[in-house]
Design a protein around this motif. Structure first.
Motif, PDB file in Angstrom:
ATOM      1  N   GLU A  26       0.828  -1.204   0.000  1.00 50.57           N
ATOM      2  CA  GLU A  26       0.000   0.000   0.000  1.00 50.57           C
ATOM      3  C   GLU A  26       0.866   1.259   0.000  1.00 50.57           C
ATOM      4  O   GLU A  26       0.600   2.205  -0.747  1.00 50.57           O
ATOM      5  CB  GLU A  26      -0.935  -0.001   1.207  1.00 50.57           C
ATOM      6  N   ASP A  27       1.917   1.273   0.815  1.00 47.31           N
ATOM      7  CA  ASP A  27       2.830   2.426   0.842  1.00 47.31           C
ATOM      8  C   ASP A  27       3.503   2.619  -0.509  1.00 47.31           C
ATOM      9  O   ASP A  27       3.606   3.745  -1.012  1.00 47.31           O
ATOM     10  CB  ASP A  27       3.901   2.244   1.922  1.00 47.31           C
ATOM     11  N   LEU A  33       5.468   3.734  -6.621  1.00 44.17           N
ATOM     12  CA  LEU A  33       6.662   2.921  -6.843  1.00 44.17           C
ATOM     13  C   LEU A  33       6.356   1.638  -7.609  1.00 44.17           C
ATOM     14  O   LEU A  33       7.265   1.014  -8.155  1.00 44.17           O
ATOM     15  CB  LEU A  33       7.339   2.592  -5.507  1.00 44.17           C
ATOM     16  N   GLU A  34       5.074   1.250  -7.671  1.00 43.56           N
ATOM     17  CA  GLU A  34       4.714   0.034  -8.418  1.00 43.56           C
ATOM     18  C   GLU A  34       4.998   0.201  -9.898  1.00 43.56           C
ATOM     19  O   GLU A  34       5.021  -0.773 -10.637  1.00 43.56           O
ATOM     20  CB  GLU A  34       3.248  -0.353  -8.178  1.00 43.56           C
ATOM     21  N   LYS A  35       5.256   1.431 -10.323  1.00 46.94           N
ATOM     22  CA  LYS A  35       5.564   1.695 -11.733  1.00 46.94           C
ATOM     23  C   LYS A  35       7.028   1.428 -12.066  1.00 46.94           C
ATOM     24  O   LYS A  35       7.419   1.471 -13.219  1.00 46.94           O
ATOM     25  CB  LYS A  35       5.203   3.135 -12.084  1.00 46.94           C
ATOM     26  N   LYS A  36       7.826   1.166 -11.048  1.00 43.37           N
ATOM     27  CA  LYS A  36       9.248   0.861 -11.249  1.00 43.37           C
ATOM     28  C   LYS A  36       9.428  -0.654 -11.245  1.00 43.37           C
ATOM     29  O   LYS A  36       8.926  -1.341 -10.362  1.00 43.37           O
ATOM     30  CB  LYS A  36      10.080   1.511 -10.155  1.00 43.37           C
ATOM     31  N   PRO A  37      10.127  -1.190 -12.237  1.00 37.63           N
ATOM     32  CA  PRO A  37      10.231  -2.651 -12.370  1.00 37.63           C
ATOM     33  C   PRO A  37      10.706  -3.379 -11.118  1.00 37.63           C
ATOM     34  O   PRO A  37      10.173  -4.443 -10.792  1.00 37.63           O
ATOM     35  CB  PRO A  37      11.214  -2.832 -13.525  1.00 37.63           C
ATOM     36  N   ILE A  38      11.667  -2.836 -10.409  1.00 44.18           N
ATOM     37  CA  ILE A  38      12.173  -3.554  -9.234  1.00 44.18           C
ATOM     38  C   ILE A  38      11.111  -3.652  -8.146  1.00 44.18           C
ATOM     39  O   ILE A  38      10.979  -4.684  -7.488  1.00 44.18           O
ATOM     40  CB  ILE A  38      13.490  -2.951  -8.710  1.00 44.18           C
TER      41      ILE A  38
END
Length: 90
Positions: A26-27, A33-38
Motif C-alpha cells: 500500500e505504501d 513505486l509500483e511503476k518501477k520494475p524492481i
C-alpha cells in the motif's frame, strides 16, 4: 525480509508478516513505486501469497477493486520491462 529469514514460521509470525507486506504494498502504491520494475517484481511476489492479498483487501481502502487494478498495473510494468530487455538483446 531479514526478519522473515530469522523468524520461525508460525501461524502468528505468518499473520504479522503478511500484514507488514500488505502495508508495504500500500505504501509503495501511494508513492507510485509500483511503476518501477524492481518494486513491481517485489509487489507481484508478495501478491502471489494469499495471506498478503487477504490482508491488503481487508485493510486497504478500496479493497479488492484496488488490488485488482494494482495487480494489472504491476503486471503491465513487468511485461513492458521484459519487452524492453528483449529489444536490447536484439
Amino acid at each position: 525480509m531479514a526478519v522473515q529469514a530469522q523468524t520461525e514460521k508460525t501461524p502468528e509470525s505468518t499473520h504479522w508478516l503478511a500484514m507488514w507486506e500488505a502495508g508495504f504494498i500500500e505504501d509503495a502504491e501511494e508513492m507510485h513505486l509500483e511503476k518501477k520494475p524492481i518494486y513491481a517484481s517485489v509487489i507481484r511476489s508478495m501478491l502471489d501469497q494469499s495471506e498478503v492479498r487477504d490482508m491488503y483487501v481487508k485493510y486497504t481502502p478500496g479493497g479488492e477493486i484496488r488490488l485488482n487494478r494494482l495487480a494489472q498495473r504491476v503486471n503491465q510494468v513487468l511485461v513492458d520491462e521484459d519487452n524492453k530487455q528483449r529489444k536490447l538483446q536484439e
